[in-house]
Scaffold this active site. Structure first.
Site, PDB file in Angstrom:
ATOM      1  N   VAL A 141       0.791  -1.000   0.126  1.00 54.95           N
ATOM      2  CA  VAL A 141       0.185  -0.019  -0.102  1.00 54.95           C
ATOM      3  C   VAL A 141       0.787   1.242  -0.079  1.00 54.95           C
ATOM      4  O   VAL A 141       0.633   1.964  -0.689  1.00 54.95           O
ATOM      5  CB  VAL A 141      -1.085  -0.052   1.253  1.00 54.95           C
ATOM      6  N   LYS A 177      -6.523  -1.325   9.674  1.00 57.49           N
ATOM      7  CA  LYS A 177      -7.924  -1.542  10.674  1.00 57.49           C
ATOM      8  C   LYS A 177      -7.789  -1.917  11.868  1.00 57.49           C
ATOM      9  O   LYS A 177      -8.378  -1.696  12.710  1.00 57.49           O
ATOM     10  CB  LYS A 177      -8.687  -2.409   9.706  1.00 57.49           C
ATOM     11  N   GLU A 236     -10.259   6.312   5.512  1.00 57.39           N
ATOM     12  CA  GLU A 236     -11.098   5.592   4.689  1.00 57.39           C
ATOM     13  C   GLU A 236     -10.620   4.234   3.960  1.00 57.39           C
ATOM     14  O   GLU A 236     -11.429   3.424   3.905  1.00 57.39           O
ATOM     15  CB  GLU A 236     -11.068   6.540   3.367  1.00 57.39           C
ATOM     16  N   VAL A 271     -11.464   0.247   5.884  1.00 59.45           N
ATOM     17  CA  VAL A 271     -12.427  -0.884   5.281  1.00 59.45           C
ATOM     18  C   VAL A 271     -12.934  -0.580   4.191  1.00 59.45           C
ATOM     19  O   VAL A 271     -12.959   0.407   3.400  1.00 59.45           O
ATOM     20  CB  VAL A 271     -13.572  -0.323   6.144  1.00 59.45           C
ATOM     21  N   GLY A 313     -11.200  -1.399   1.268  1.00 66.07           N
ATOM     22  CA  GLY A 313     -10.080  -1.081   0.191  1.00 66.07           C
ATOM     23  C   GLY A 313     -10.356   0.363  -0.492  1.00 66.07           C
ATOM     24  O   GLY A 313     -10.697   1.213   0.157  1.00 66.07           O
ATOM     25  N   ILE A 370     -13.185   0.800  -1.930  1.00 60.31           N
ATOM     26  CA  ILE A 370     -14.692   1.345  -1.794  1.00 60.31           C
ATOM     27  C   ILE A 370     -14.823   2.322  -0.961  1.00 60.31           C
ATOM     28  O   ILE A 370     -14.365   2.441   0.170  1.00 60.31           O
ATOM     29  CB  ILE A 370     -15.554   0.065  -1.138  1.00 60.31           C
ATOM     30  N   ASP A 374      -9.814 -10.385  10.687  1.00 62.74           N
ATOM     31  CA  ASP A 374      -9.931  -9.095   9.633  1.00 62.74           C
ATOM     32  C   ASP A 374     -11.195  -8.546   9.629  1.00 62.74           C
ATOM     33  O   ASP A 374     -11.436  -7.490   9.834  1.00 62.74           O
ATOM     34  CB  ASP A 374      -9.375  -9.410   8.333  1.00 62.74           C
ATOM     35  N   LYS A 407     -13.067  -4.735  10.778  1.00 65.94           N
ATOM     36  CA  LYS A 407     -13.735  -3.850   9.751  1.00 65.94           C
ATOM     37  C   LYS A 407     -15.200  -3.536  10.311  1.00 65.94           C
ATOM     38  O   LYS A 407     -15.623  -2.463  10.355  1.00 65.94           O
ATOM     39  CB  LYS A 407     -13.748  -4.528   8.599  1.00 65.94           C
ATOM     40  N   GLY A 462      -6.010  -4.742  -2.472  1.00 61.70           N
ATOM     41  CA  GLY A 462      -5.161  -4.517  -3.497  1.00 61.70           C
ATOM     42  C   GLY A 462      -4.277  -3.418  -3.598  1.00 61.70           C
ATOM     43  O   GLY A 462      -4.839  -2.400  -2.879  1.00 61.70           O
TER      44      GLY A 462
END
Ligand code: HSE
Length: 413
Positions: free
Chosen positions: A16, A104, A128, A131, A133, A135, A200, A204, A302
Site C-alpha cells: 500500500v 484497520k 477511509e 475498510v 479498500g 470502496i 480481519d 472492519k 489490492g
C-alpha cells in the site's frame, strides 16, 4: 496556480505504501488542483533499502526525523499491525501532524483515543482505506448518510474468504483446496488465520459500527467465527435453501439501544444484494431509517484500490488544513454491546444419527433441506428465529443422542 506545498511522510513502503507514492506522483497535477496546494512526499520510512527506487533520496529509517520535522504536515501510516503504528501515529498527532491510515487493526483498537487527540490538536485523523479498500464507505457513512439513523450495517468485508467461499460454491471444492488456490494466487497469506478465522472482518465491522453508532466498538469481545468449518455439504444444502454462504460482519442497533454485533458465516437468501458478491469483491449494506438499504460494492483490497483511498484522504487532509473535520466517536463501556446469548436469528443445522421426531421435539416446526447423495441418516433443517442461548441449548440436547455436523446462521440482508 498552486503555490503552497504540503509535505507528507509515508510510513511503510510495502504494497500500500509504494502504491500510495505511485498514485501521488502519477496523478500529482490533478491532486494538487483538488487539494488547492502542492503535495510532495518528503520522507518514506522503511527499514529496508531501496537504492534503485526513483524515490531513493526520500528514504529514512528513523521516525524521529519525521516527527521532529516541522515541515511535515501529514503522516501516512501504512505499516500495518499496531506495534510500531500505534506509537508512531500517536506521536505524529501529538506533534500536530494530521494522519491518514489504512490500518484497520489500529483504528479498531485505538480509534477513540486517536480521534480525541486529533480533535484536541485541531487536526485530522482519516482512515477511509481501513475498510473496503478502494470502496468509499467511511466518508459516505459519515457525511452523505449523516441525516439517517443507521439501523443496521452488514458486509462481506474480507476478499480472501469471499474468494475461498466462491471457489467452494462454484467449483464444488473443499475448504483446504480452495485455500491453497487463494494462497497460490496471492490472495491469502501463508498464515491465513487473520482472514479465515474472521479476525480481519471483525476489525472492519467494529470500525463501521463505531462510526454508525457513535461509540467505540472494541473487537476483543465480539463473537467471531470464520469459515474453516464450512463443508461442501453445507454448500449443497444452502443451494437447496436458495442462497449462498457468505462471511458476514454485521451490527444492528437494538430496541434497548445496545448494538448486536457478530462475524459469522451465514446463509444469505439469493435475492439479497449480498448474495451475488463473489470472488475477492466486498460489499457493504447500510440500512438507514430514511434511505432504506444502500449498498457499496467494489474491490476491498489490492495495491492501487487501497492506495487510491489513502491518497483521497491525503487530499482531504490537505484541503482541511487548519480545521478538524475528522469524524468522531466516543469511547464506550462494554455494556454498549448486546450479550451474544440474546441475539436472535434463524439457523441451518445438519445432523446425523437421529430421526425427525427428536428434531421437531426440540426445535418445533422446522423446514427440511435436501442434497444429492446425502447418507440415509443425515438430516438438515432450518429453524425459526430463536436466541443464541436457546439454539446452543437445543443443539446440546441434540448432541446427547445424535451427531451435530454443522450449524450456520441465516441472515436477512
Ligand atoms: N486480507 C484482507 C482481505 C485484505 O482479504 O480482504 C484487505 O483488508
Amino acid at each position: 496556480m498552486v503555490t503552497d506545498m504540503a509535505k507528507i511522510a509515508v510510513l511503510g513502503y510495502g504494497v500500500v505504501g509504494s502504491g500510495t507514492v505511485e498514485v501521488i506522483y502519477k496523478n500529482q497535477q490533478g491532486l494538487e488542483k483538488k487539494a488547492g496546494q502542492g503535495i510532495e512526499v518528503k520522507y518514506i520510512l522503511d527499514l529496508r533499502d531501496f537504492p534503485d527506487s526513483p524515490y531513493a533520496d526520500k528514504f529514512t529509517k528513523d521516525f524521529n526525523v519525521i516527527v521532529n520535522d516541522p515541515e511535515i504536515d501529514v503522516v501516512v501510516e501504512v505499516l500495518g499491525g499496531v506495534k510500531f503504528a500505534y506509537p508512531y501515529v500517536k506521536a505524529s498527532l501529538e506533534a500536530g501532524k494530521s494522519v491518514v491510515t489504512s490500518n484497520k487493526e489500529l483504528v479498531a483498537t485505538y480509534g477513540a483515543e486517536l480521534l480525541a487527540i486529533a480533535k484536541e490538536k485541531n487536526i485530522n485523523f482519516f482512515f477511509e482505506a481501513s475498510v473496503g479498500g478502494g470502496i468509499p464507505i467511511i466518508r459516505p457513512l459519515h457525511q452523505c448518510l449523516s441525516a439517517n439513523r443507521i439501523e443496521e450495517i452488514a458486509g462481506i468485508l474480507n476478499g480472501t474468504t469471499n474468494f475461498i467461499l466462491t471457489k467452494m460454491i462454484r467449483d464444488n471444492m473443499g475448504f483446504d483446496e480452495a485455500l491453497k488456490i487463494a494462497q497460490e494466487l496471492g490472495y491469502a497469506e501463508r498464515d491465513p488465520s487473520a482472514d479465515v478465522d474472521g479476525i480481519d472482518a471483525c476489525r472492519k465491522i467494529c470500525i463501521l459500527a463505531s462510526l454508525s453508532f457513535g461509540k467505540h466498538v472494541y473487537p476483543d469481545n465480539i463473537h467471531t467465527e470464520g469459515i474453516t468449518k464450512i463443508t461442501p455439504e453445507d454448500v449443497a444444502y444452502c443451494e437447496n435453501f436458495g442462497g449462498s454462504i457468505k462471511l458476514i460482519g454485521w451490527a444492528a442497533k437494538q430496541e434497548n439501544d445496545k448494538v448486536a454485533i457478530m462475524v459469522c458465516p451465514a446463509f444469505i437468501h439469493e435475492d439479497s444484494q449480498l448474495a451475488g458478491v463473489n470472488d475477492v469483491f466486498n460489499a457493504i449494506l447500510v440500512r438507514g431509517d430514511s434511505t432504506g438499504d444502500v449498498v457499496f460494492y467494489g474491490k476491498g483490497a489490492g495495491k492501487l484500490p487501497t492506495a487510491s483511498a489513502v491518497v483521497a484522504d491525503v487530499v482531504d487532509v490537505v484541503k482541511a488544513t487548519g480545521t478538524s473535520k475528522s469524524l468522531r466517536w466516543e469511547d464506550s463501556e462494554q455494556d454498549f454491546i448486546e450479550d451474544t446469548n440474546n441475539i436472535v436469528c434463524e439457523n441451518y443445522i445438519r445432523v446425523s444419527g437421529t430421526d425427525k421426531s427428536l428434531i421437531e421435539y426440540l426445535f418445533g416446526e422446522v423446514t427440511y433441506l435436501s442434497r444429492k447423495g446425502a447418507p440415509a441418516d443425515e438430516l438438515a433443517f432450518t429453524t425459526s428465529a430463536i436466541s443464541e442461548k436457546e439454539c446452543e441449548e437445543k443443539i446440546g440436547e441434540l448432541q446427547k443422542k445424535a451427531t451435530v455436523l454443522g450449524r450456520i446462521r441465516i441472515l436477512n440482508y
